[in-house]
Design a protein around this motif. Structure first.
Motif, PDB file in Angstrom:
ATOM      1  N   ASN A  32       0.838  -1.202   0.000  1.00  0.00           N
ATOM      2  CA  ASN A  32       0.000   0.000   0.000  1.00  0.00           C
ATOM      3  C   ASN A  32       0.872   1.250   0.000  1.00  0.00           C
ATOM      4  OD1 ASN A  32      -2.904  -1.201   0.671  1.00  0.00           O
ATOM      5  ND2 ASN A  32      -1.433  -2.224   2.026  1.00  0.00           N
ATOM      6  N   PRO A  33       1.570   1.513  -1.100  1.00  0.00           N
ATOM      7  CA  PRO A  33       2.453   2.691  -1.156  1.00  0.00           C
ATOM      8  C   PRO A  33       1.645   3.986  -1.144  1.00  0.00           C
ATOM      9  CG  PRO A  33       2.237   1.708  -3.329  1.00  0.00           C
ATOM     10  CD  PRO A  33       1.551   0.768  -2.380  1.00  0.00           C
ATOM     11  N   TRP A  34       2.323   5.056  -0.847  1.00  0.00           N
ATOM     12  CA  TRP A  34       1.694   6.383  -0.809  1.00  0.00           C
ATOM     13  C   TRP A  34       1.007   6.682  -2.137  1.00  0.00           C
ATOM     14  CZ3 TRP A  34       1.508   9.599   3.406  1.00  0.00           C
ATOM     15  CH2 TRP A  34       1.022  10.893   3.184  1.00  0.00           C
ATOM     16  N   GLY A  35      -0.213   7.218  -2.059  1.00  0.00           N
ATOM     17  CA  GLY A  35      -0.965   7.495  -3.273  1.00  0.00           C
ATOM     18  C   GLY A  35      -1.830   8.724  -3.140  1.00  0.00           C
ATOM     19  N   PRO A  36      -2.723   8.965  -4.110  1.00  0.00           N
ATOM     20  CA  PRO A  36      -3.567  10.170  -4.096  1.00  0.00           C
ATOM     21  C   PRO A  36      -4.443  10.284  -2.858  1.00  0.00           C
ATOM     22  CG  PRO A  36      -3.628   9.112  -6.254  1.00  0.00           C
ATOM     23  CD  PRO A  36      -2.902   8.176  -5.344  1.00  0.00           C
ATOM     24  N   GLY A  37      -4.918   9.163  -2.336  1.00  0.00           N
ATOM     25  CA  GLY A  37      -5.729   9.224  -1.127  1.00  0.00           C
ATOM     26  C   GLY A  37      -4.944   9.748   0.064  1.00  0.00           C
ATOM     27  N   PHE A  70     -14.500  15.095  10.852  1.00  0.00           N
ATOM     28  CA  PHE A  70     -14.291  13.654  10.741  1.00  0.00           C
ATOM     29  C   PHE A  70     -14.239  13.340   9.254  1.00  0.00           C
ATOM     30  CE2 PHE A  70     -16.571   9.312  11.012  1.00  0.00           C
ATOM     31  CZ  PHE A  70     -15.367   8.633  11.025  1.00  0.00           C
ATOM     32  N   VAL A  71     -13.111  12.818   8.798  1.00  0.00           N
ATOM     33  CA  VAL A  71     -12.908  12.563   7.368  1.00  0.00           C
ATOM     34  C   VAL A  71     -12.592  11.086   7.184  1.00  0.00           C
ATOM     35  CG1 VAL A  71     -11.673  13.270   5.286  1.00  0.00           C
ATOM     36  CG2 VAL A  71     -11.966  14.910   7.162  1.00  0.00           C
ATOM     37  N   PHE A  72     -13.301  10.448   6.256  1.00  0.00           N
ATOM     38  CA  PHE A  72     -13.118   9.019   6.027  1.00  0.00           C
ATOM     39  C   PHE A  72     -13.635   8.657   4.639  1.00  0.00           C
ATOM     40  CE2 PHE A  72     -17.377   9.574   7.600  1.00  0.00           C
ATOM     41  CZ  PHE A  72     -18.145   8.645   6.923  1.00  0.00           C
ATOM     42  N   GLU A  73     -13.327   7.432   4.214  1.00  0.00           N
ATOM     43  CA  GLU A  73     -13.862   6.948   2.944  1.00  0.00           C
ATOM     44  C   GLU A  73     -14.373   5.527   3.125  1.00  0.00           C
ATOM     45  OE1 GLU A  73     -10.298   4.570   2.830  1.00  0.00           O
ATOM     46  OE2 GLU A  73     -10.585   6.662   3.393  1.00  0.00           O
ATOM     47  N   THR A  74     -15.340   5.177   2.297  1.00  0.00           N
ATOM     48  CA  THR A  74     -15.837   3.813   2.206  1.00  0.00           C
ATOM     49  C   THR A  74     -16.087   3.505   0.739  1.00  0.00           C
ATOM     50  OG1 THR A  74     -17.553   2.271   3.000  1.00  0.00           O
ATOM     51  CG2 THR A  74     -18.244   4.547   2.578  1.00  0.00           C
ATOM     52  N   ARG A  75     -15.893   2.279   0.335  1.00  0.00           N
ATOM     53  CA  ARG A  75     -16.085   1.923  -1.073  1.00  0.00           C
ATOM     54  C   ARG A  75     -17.564   2.031  -1.443  1.00  0.00           C
ATOM     55  NH1 ARG A  75     -12.552  -1.826   1.056  1.00  0.00           N
ATOM     56  NH2 ARG A  75     -10.491  -2.006   0.083  1.00  0.00           N
ATOM     57  N   ASN A  76     -17.833   2.602  -2.584  1.00  0.00           N
ATOM     58  CA  ASN A  76     -19.197   2.734  -3.072  1.00  0.00           C
ATOM     59  C   ASN A  76     -19.735   1.344  -3.445  1.00  0.00           C
ATOM     60  OD1 ASN A  76     -21.603   3.405  -4.300  1.00  0.00           O
ATOM     61  ND2 ASN A  76     -20.709   4.798  -5.803  1.00  0.00           N
ATOM     62  N   GLY A 129     -16.392  11.652  -4.835  1.00  0.00           N
ATOM     63  CA  GLY A 129     -16.381  10.308  -5.400  1.00  0.00           C
ATOM     64  C   GLY A 129     -14.997   9.830  -5.802  1.00  0.00           C
ATOM     65  N   ASP A 130     -13.995  10.727  -5.725  1.00  0.00           N
ATOM     66  CA  ASP A 130     -12.622  10.326  -6.023  1.00  0.00           C
ATOM     67  C   ASP A 130     -11.680  11.265  -5.290  1.00  0.00           C
ATOM     68  OD1 ASP A 130     -12.064  12.716  -7.648  1.00  0.00           O
ATOM     69  OD2 ASP A 130     -13.262  11.764  -9.213  1.00  0.00           O
ATOM     70  N   TRP A 131     -10.380  10.935  -5.334  1.00  0.00           N
ATOM     71  CA  TRP A 131      -9.393  11.685  -4.555  1.00  0.00           C
ATOM     72  C   TRP A 131      -9.026  13.021  -5.186  1.00  0.00           C
ATOM     73  CZ3 TRP A 131      -9.711   9.916  -0.072  1.00  0.00           C
ATOM     74  CH2 TRP A 131      -9.849   8.546   0.180  1.00  0.00           C
ATOM     75  N   GLU A 132      -9.512  13.279  -6.384  1.00  0.00           N
ATOM     76  CA  GLU A 132      -9.285  14.575  -7.025  1.00  0.00           C
ATOM     77  C   GLU A 132     -10.408  15.553  -6.705  1.00  0.00           C
ATOM     78  OE1 GLU A 132      -8.743  11.558  -8.814  1.00  0.00           O
ATOM     79  OE2 GLU A 132      -6.692  11.885  -8.093  1.00  0.00           O
ATOM     80  N   GLY A 133     -11.346  15.154  -5.877  1.00  0.00           N
ATOM     81  CA  GLY A 133     -12.453  16.036  -5.505  1.00  0.00           C
ATOM     82  C   GLY A 133     -13.619  15.993  -6.471  1.00  0.00           C
ATOM     83  N   GLY A 134     -13.703  14.944  -7.286  1.00  0.00           N
ATOM     84  CA  GLY A 134     -14.828  14.804  -8.194  1.00  0.00           C
ATOM     85  C   GLY A 134     -16.104  14.475  -7.452  1.00  0.00           C
ATOM     86  N   PRO A 135     -17.268  14.704  -8.066  1.00  0.00           N
ATOM     87  CA  PRO A 135     -18.544  14.480  -7.384  1.00  0.00           C
ATOM     88  C   PRO A 135     -18.811  12.990  -7.169  1.00  0.00           C
ATOM     89  CG  PRO A 135     -18.925  14.988  -9.686  1.00  0.00           C
ATOM     90  CD  PRO A 135     -17.456  15.193  -9.447  1.00  0.00           C
ATOM     91  N   LEU A 136     -19.629  12.700  -6.172  1.00  0.00           N
ATOM     92  CA  LEU A 136     -20.071  11.331  -5.951  1.00  0.00           C
ATOM     93  C   LEU A 136     -21.158  11.006  -6.964  1.00  0.00           C
ATOM     94  CD1 LEU A 136     -20.157   8.690  -4.382  1.00  0.00           C
ATOM     95  CD2 LEU A 136     -21.792   9.768  -2.813  1.00  0.00           C
ATOM     96  N   THR A 137     -20.888  10.055  -7.825  1.00  0.00           N
ATOM     97  CA  THR A 137     -21.848   9.595  -8.815  1.00  0.00           C
ATOM     98  C   THR A 137     -22.120   8.114  -8.567  1.00  0.00           C
ATOM     99  OG1 THR A 137     -20.156   8.903 -10.397  1.00  0.00           O
ATOM    100  CG2 THR A 137     -20.871  11.221 -10.480  1.00  0.00           C
ATOM    101  N   PRO A 138     -23.173   7.558  -9.174  1.00  0.00           N
ATOM    102  CA  PRO A 138     -23.432   6.129  -8.980  1.00  0.00           C
ATOM    103  C   PRO A 138     -22.258   5.237  -9.359  1.00  0.00           C
ATOM    104  CG  PRO A 138     -25.356   7.189  -9.918  1.00  0.00           C
ATOM    105  CD  PRO A 138     -24.269   8.220  -9.924  1.00  0.00           C
ATOM    106  N   ALA A 139     -21.449   5.681 -10.318  1.00  0.00           N
ATOM    107  CA  ALA A 139     -20.326   4.862 -10.776  1.00  0.00           C
ATOM    108  C   ALA A 139     -19.024   5.140 -10.022  1.00  0.00           C
ATOM    109  CB  ALA A 139     -20.102   5.092 -12.267  1.00  0.00           C
TER     110      ALA A 139
END
Length: 246
Positions: free
Chosen positions: A19-24, A133-139, A224-234
């Motif tokens: 798990n190397p350093w990445g955009p997240g 509180f900042v976190f992520e979960t898989r869609n 919906g992604d680490w670039e700050g894109g919107p949350l979409t169904p996909a």
């Protein structure tokens, strides 16, 4: 119970390699660098807090993890960070932090309603009013588990220079919002493979919001992604920034 992949010292040594350093990590680092006091829940090997300290963070940094083997890695590689063995029940932090993060899909290991409610209550209690509180979960719509198959083998080199192969296999059928799978590690230098079994919960945004609201949080940003894109169904991720109420 801590997954074997986190509790085994030799497997914990592979974590940063796998798990190397990445955009997240860059995404979370921005929040950490702007906060005076930070709690990283499920900090693992402490990669995020190590980088923050190395990049000049001068405030309080606390990493919390239930796997002693992971904290062995963390303590070997960073000074000036408080490493705590345990979970959110281990300490009673009362309004001590400006920011709490859960990275690496840690939110998904909270598989029971009672466990999730208790964790969110503890996070809320650890934050000052207005803290984030900042976190992520898989869609769940992206169905990431469909790609977790034994045919997709990943090979890395461990710290001793040996090749280690890693693959996943989902237990079928997948019912409801919980996915159970095995993660297998194997090397020609080992007597036998090492297998870890994990269950993750895939909550959609409405259910995430429901649990957050009940715990006293307001969602202020959602991506919906680490670039700050919107949350979409996909979108592959549900990235949430929530604010603690008074």
């Amino acid at each position: 119970m801590v997954d074997r992949s986190f509790a085994d010292l030799s497997l914990a040594a592979l974590y940063d390699i796998l798990n190397p350093w990445g955009p997240g990590d860059d995404f979370y680092l921005g929040f950490v660098m702007r906060a005076d006091a930070v709690l990283d829940v499920g900090c693992g090997t402490g990669q995020l807090l190590r980088r923050a300290r190395g990049d000049g963070h001068r405030g309080r940094l606390v990493g919390l993890d239930p796997a002693a083997a992971m904290l062995v890695q963390a303590r070997q590689r960073a000074d000036g960070v408080e490493w705590v063995l345990g979970d959110l029940r281990t300490r009673n932090w009362a309004g001590e932090f400006d920011l709490v993060v859960m990275t690496g899909h840690v939110f998904q290991v909270l598989v029971c309603d009672e466990e999730l409610r208790a964790a969110l209550e503890a996070v809320r209690g650890a934050l000052r009013p207005g803290g984030r509180f900042v976190f992520e979960t898989r869609n769940p719509n992206a169905r990431a588990w469909e790609g977790w198959t034994p045919e997709r083998v990943r090979e890395v080199t461990d710290p001793e220079g040996s090749a280690v192969r890693v693959w996943h296999e989902v237990e079928r059928p997948v019912l409801g919002d919980r996915v159970t799978f095995t993660e297998t590690f194997d090397s020609d230098t080992w007597k036998r493979p090492r297998v870890s079994r994990t269950t993750l919960r895939f909550l959609g945004p409405d259910n995430v919001n429901r649990f957050l609201g009940a715990a006293g949080f307001t969602v202020v940003d959602r991506y919906g992604d680490w670039e700050g894109g919107p949350l979409t169904p996909a979108a592959s991720e549900i990235i949430t920034v929530a604010e603690a109420g008074p």
